[in-house]
Design a protein around this motif. Structure first.
Motif, PDB file in Angstrom:
ATOM      1  N   UNK A  25      35.929  29.944  35.608  1.00  0.00           N
ATOM      2  CA  UNK A  25      35.583  28.906  34.653  1.00  0.00           C
ATOM      3  C   UNK A  25      34.597  29.482  33.638  1.00  0.00           C
ATOM      4  N   UNK A  26      34.464  28.809  32.521  1.00  0.00           N
ATOM      5  CA  UNK A  26      33.578  29.315  31.490  1.00  0.00           C
ATOM      6  C   UNK A  26      34.341  30.112  30.446  1.00  0.00           C
ATOM      7  N   UNK A  27      33.609  30.584  29.434  1.00  0.00           N
ATOM      8  CA  UNK A  27      34.241  31.307  28.328  1.00  0.00           C
ATOM      9  C   UNK A  27      34.822  32.627  28.795  1.00  0.00           C
ATOM     10  N   UNK A  28      34.112  33.325  29.662  1.00  0.00           N
ATOM     11  CA  UNK A  28      34.612  34.568  30.237  1.00  0.00           C
ATOM     12  C   UNK A  28      35.082  34.302  31.658  1.00  0.00           C
ATOM     13  N   UNK A  29      36.200  34.902  32.028  1.00  0.00           N
ATOM     14  CA  UNK A  29      36.736  34.749  33.376  1.00  0.00           C
ATOM     15  C   UNK A  29      36.569  36.075  34.114  1.00  0.00           C
ATOM     16  N   UNK A  30      35.910  36.037  35.246  1.00  0.00           N
ATOM     17  CA  UNK A  30      35.697  37.246  36.043  1.00  0.00           C
ATOM     18  C   UNK A  30      36.626  37.218  37.240  1.00  0.00           C
ATOM     19  N   UNK A  31      37.483  38.224  37.346  1.00  0.00           N
ATOM     20  CA  UNK A  31      38.338  38.372  38.523  1.00  0.00           C
ATOM     21  C   UNK A  31      37.709  39.407  39.441  1.00  0.00           C
ATOM     22  N   UNK A  32      37.437  39.019  40.662  1.00  0.00           N
ATOM     23  CA  UNK A  32      36.875  39.928  41.663  1.00  0.00           C
ATOM     24  C   UNK A  32      37.997  40.323  42.617  1.00  0.00           C
ATOM     25  N   UNK A  49      36.502  47.593  45.521  1.00  0.00           N
ATOM     26  CA  UNK A  49      36.355  46.378  44.726  1.00  0.00           C
ATOM     27  C   UNK A  49      36.406  46.688  43.239  1.00  0.00           C
ATOM     28  N   UNK A  50      37.030  45.778  42.492  1.00  0.00           N
ATOM     29  CA  UNK A  50      37.098  45.870  41.034  1.00  0.00           C
ATOM     30  C   UNK A  50      36.786  44.500  40.445  1.00  0.00           C
ATOM     31  N   UNK A  51      35.909  44.466  39.451  1.00  0.00           N
ATOM     32  CA  UNK A  51      35.663  43.255  38.667  1.00  0.00           C
ATOM     33  C   UNK A  51      36.294  43.430  37.297  1.00  0.00           C
ATOM     34  N   UNK A  52      37.080  42.438  36.863  1.00  0.00           N
ATOM     35  CA  UNK A  52      37.726  42.467  35.552  1.00  0.00           C
ATOM     36  C   UNK A  52      37.300  41.221  34.782  1.00  0.00           C
ATOM     37  N   UNK A  53      36.830  41.421  33.545  1.00  0.00           N
ATOM     38  CA  UNK A  53      36.387  40.315  32.698  1.00  0.00           C
ATOM     39  C   UNK A  53      37.431  40.066  31.614  1.00  0.00           C
ATOM     40  N   UNK A  54      37.941  38.835  31.555  1.00  0.00           N
ATOM     41  CA  UNK A  54      38.918  38.423  30.547  1.00  0.00           C
ATOM     42  C   UNK A  54      38.301  37.358  29.645  1.00  0.00           C
ATOM     43  N   UNK A  55      38.687  37.364  28.363  1.00  0.00           N
ATOM     44  CA  UNK A  55      38.367  36.263  27.464  1.00  0.00           C
ATOM     45  C   UNK A  55      39.491  35.229  27.529  1.00  0.00           C
ATOM     46  N   UNK A  56      39.260  34.014  26.976  1.00  0.00           N
ATOM     47  CA  UNK A  56      40.343  33.031  26.924  1.00  0.00           C
ATOM     48  C   UNK A  56      41.539  33.557  26.142  1.00  0.00           C
ATOM     49  N   UNK A  57      41.296  34.335  25.086  1.00  0.00           N
ATOM     50  CA  UNK A  57      42.351  35.028  24.357  1.00  0.00           C
ATOM     51  C   UNK A  57      42.135  36.514  24.588  1.00  0.00           C
TER      52      UNK A  57
END
Length: 223
Positions: A25-32, A49-57
């Protein structure tokens, strides 16, 4: 050129709800994620482990707005509030610089929308951002693409930035619309000689990668 309310002197954190916020949730989405490398011989690495940060676009366009004057090319920048850079203060830095970073100077940029497809979509979005953030009305056909998109931090960010440029020599700007966000309080537009701005990037006075990359690509393609 234009400066609205420039009285912002600080950004106050009203609540840090990180411990209770969801990653999706929020402007940035963090996938763990837990991942494993697969090898050509059929073997696999240990799980990591990998963290990936996505924007809404997924991606964005950055536009170098420039004009030709008696002294050569000049580039338009925006001074924007940038909380993430500002909140570096008080942290243990490898190379302390004593700067605030309440505002960061950078070129026009914006996220690509779902309908922005291919080079036509890049040019359309670039023209829209130039109108909204700089006040210049340009057509998509006037937008010059400056090569392929690039990653800013590919270890964590999925976003690519596509650099572009547009010549507004002789055009008269309107008042930029902006988006009405509190993050646009104190936004200021400035013109710089292009070589001076590039030097400022390399000295760390304008610490924005897309600005330096776009200037370098534009200069490399000049006759």
């Amino acid at each position: 050129m234009r400066s609205n309310n420039t009285s912002v002197t600080d950004i106050e954190i009203i609540e840090d709800f990180s411990p209770t916020a969801r990653c999706d949730e929020g402007f940035l989405r963090v996938r763990r994620l837990r991942c494993q490398n697969r090898r050509a011989d059929g073997s696999a690495s240990k799980v990591y482990r990998v963290d990936v940060v996505d924007r809404p676009r997924l991606d964005a366009v950055a536009v170098l707005v420039y004009r030709r004057g008696a002294s050569g090319l000049e580039v338009l920048t925006r001074m924007n509030l940038r909380p993430a850079a500002f909140f570096r203060k008080g942290k243990d830095m490898a190379v302390p610089d004593g700067r605030s970073y309440l505002r960061v100077e950078e070129i026009v940029a914006g996220l690509l929308e779902l309908e922005d497809k291919g080079e036509e979509g890049l040019r359309h979005r670039a023209a829209e951002e130039v109108r909204e953030e700089a006040g210049y009305v340009v057509s998509p056909e006037e937008i010059r693409l400056l090569g392929a998109g690039f990653f800013v931090a590919p270890g964590i960010l999925s976003e690519k930035v596509f650099p572009a440029a547009v010549d507004v020599t002789g055009k008269q700007p309107q008042t930029p619309e902006g988006d009405g966000s509190p993050l646009e309080e104190g936004t200021e537009l400035r013109w710089h000689p292009i070589e001076a701005l590039l030097a400022a990037c390399r000295r760390g006075e304008v610490p924005d990668a897309k600005t330096e990359i776009a200037i370098t690509r534009l200069l490399a393609g000049q006759p």
